[in-house]
Design a protein around this motif. Structure first.
Motif, mmCIF file in Angstrom:
data_model
loop_
_atom_site.group_PDB
_atom_site.id
_atom_site.type_symbol
_atom_site.label_atom_id
_atom_site.label_comp_id
_atom_site.label_asym_id
_atom_site.label_seq_id
_atom_site.Cartn_x
_atom_site.Cartn_y
_atom_site.Cartn_z
ATOM 1 N N GLU A 240 -17.040 -1.289 4.600
ATOM 2 C CA GLU A 240 -17.733 -2.316 3.825
ATOM 3 C C GLU A 240 -19.238 -2.053 3.730
ATOM 4 N N THR A 270 -11.424 -6.163 2.457
ATOM 5 C CA THR A 270 -11.161 -5.769 1.071
ATOM 6 C C THR A 270 -10.827 -7.008 0.243
ATOM 7 N N ILE A 292 -17.918 -4.760 -0.745
ATOM 8 C CA ILE A 292 -16.521 -4.955 -0.362
ATOM 9 C C ILE A 292 -15.628 -4.450 -1.484
#
Length: 393
Positions: A240, A270, A292
């Protein structure tokens, strides 16, 4: 007058739960059906254009600075905005408001240190004894946070089915809990990499305290600088933060540092439908440079890196529960945080933890564990998933 009317119309349609709003002019209005359990106090007018163009940033700043107060469950309020179709709070193309984010090694180091080098004392107040800053794994609903964090580490290592004596690399090793468990319980030679000076120093101290010198090593370096190869790779809550433009490089690096038939367990946040992308408030105040990705993005990069997907497990509800416990812990020490860092900082982190919990609750973001293998195809893994859970019973 027209702007105030539009302002009220936007708020009246922003949530799917009944709310009560007290405006800066002293007028109070209720919206939705039923008795409001959440009340919003707007102490001064926020320019309509700013509020609608970058709502999470503008409203987040207003909350930090005490311009907005919320009486009631803030997590539920934010989750209700995510659930409400067409809410101006969540139906915004966040990405277009931000310049392209660069992630050179120097910039990545600065981003990581902005977040993690606030100080170990800050994180020790609310993370728990394991100092683990990622999604826990609740095998049983009444597991404590510390137990659930150890469950998570063991669940990750179980999936790799590691052989004692072999080498493991943990990319983004945090405060070292996975390294310690890998060495003490699984007999692995474990190496971690971090860009955080605070995490590095903490892990070094723990290695000495636990007598793990020679079994556990931590490096203060960028993962892109790793040249050795390893039998296993883990990376928890890392992708991320590498940036959209570096996701391909990240997964390629995982492939490069694995020996033939090596295995990797990659764990991170995610989006299942569309990536959450970049949120202006989080990028500005919490973790600069974050991105993300959605599941499809990651799988594309995994395939392009010539890695094989062996298993994929979503843990969304586990992260919601983790964040709710963190927030409870944080609330108990918020006076200490405020005394040391100031009220805006204390309110900022309170908002961040509750907003993240709301995001997982609403399902607009998820957390996934990707079990990956490197060619050739004989991985040595069992034919079924049963082995992943045998040590958890």
């Amino acid at each position: 007058m027209l702007e105030k009317t539009v302002y009220r119309q936007l708020l009246s349609r922003a949530f799917d739960i009944p709310i009560k709003v007290t405006y800066w002019d002293g007028k109070t209005e209720s919206y939705g059906t039923g008795t409001p359990e959440v009340k919003i106090n707007l102490k001064q007018e926020i320019p309509l254009k700013a509020m609608t163009s970058q709502p999470t940033l503008v409203l987040g700043e207003a909350y930090m600075n005490g311009v907005i107060d919320v009486i009631g469950n803030l997590q539920e309020l934010i989750a209700s905005a995510y659930r409400q179709a067409g809410s101006f709070l969540t139906n915004n193309p966040f990405l277009k408001h931000l310049p392209k984010i660069s992630h050179s090694e120097k910039e990545s180091k600065q981003d990581v240190q902005h977040h993690y080098d606030i100080g170990n004392d800050f994180y020790q107040l609310w993370l728990g004894k394991t100092m683990t800053y990622s999604c826990a794994y609740f095998e049983h609903p009444d597991d404590s946070l510390d137990q659930a964090q150890l469950n998570k580490v063991r669940h990750i290592l179980n999936k790799l089915k590691p052989e004692p004596g072999k080498k493991l690399l943990d990319i983004g090793s945090g405060w070292g809990t996975l390294l310690f468990v890998a060495a003490e319980e699984f007999g692995l030679e474990a190496t971690g990499v971090t860009l955080s000076k605070e995490q590095y120093q903490y892990t070094q101290q723990k290695i000495k305290e636990k007598g793990l010198a020679g079994k556990v090593t931590v490096l203060l370096t960028d993962y892109r600088e790793i040249k050795k190869t390893y039998d296993y790779v883990t990376s928890v809550g890392m992708f991320e933060h590498v940036g959209q433009e570096n996701l391909a490089l990240y997964f390629k690096k995982v492939q490069e540092v694995l020996v033939p038939n090596g295995r990797a367990l990659i764990h991170g946040i995610t989006g299942q439908h569309q990536g959450a992308g970049v949120d202006p408030f989080i990028n500005q105040y919490i973790f600069p440079g974050g991105y993300i990705p959605n599941v499809a993005e990651n799988l594309t990069h995994i395939m392009n890196a010539n890695l094989q997907l062996a298993d994929l497990e979503p843990l969304r509800r586990h992260y919601q529960k983790t964040l709710e416990i963190w927030y409870t812990n944080y609330t108990a020490v918020i006076d200490q945080v405020q005394e040391k860092y100031g009220e805006p900082f204390a309110r900022m982190w309170s908002l961040y933890l509750q907003a993240c919990a709301a995001s997982f609750e609403a399902g607009n973001i998820d957390v996934m564990q990707y079990l990956l293998t490197k060619a050739p195809s004989g991985t040595g893994l069992p034919l079924t998933r049963k082995y992943m859970y045998q040590l958890e019973d």
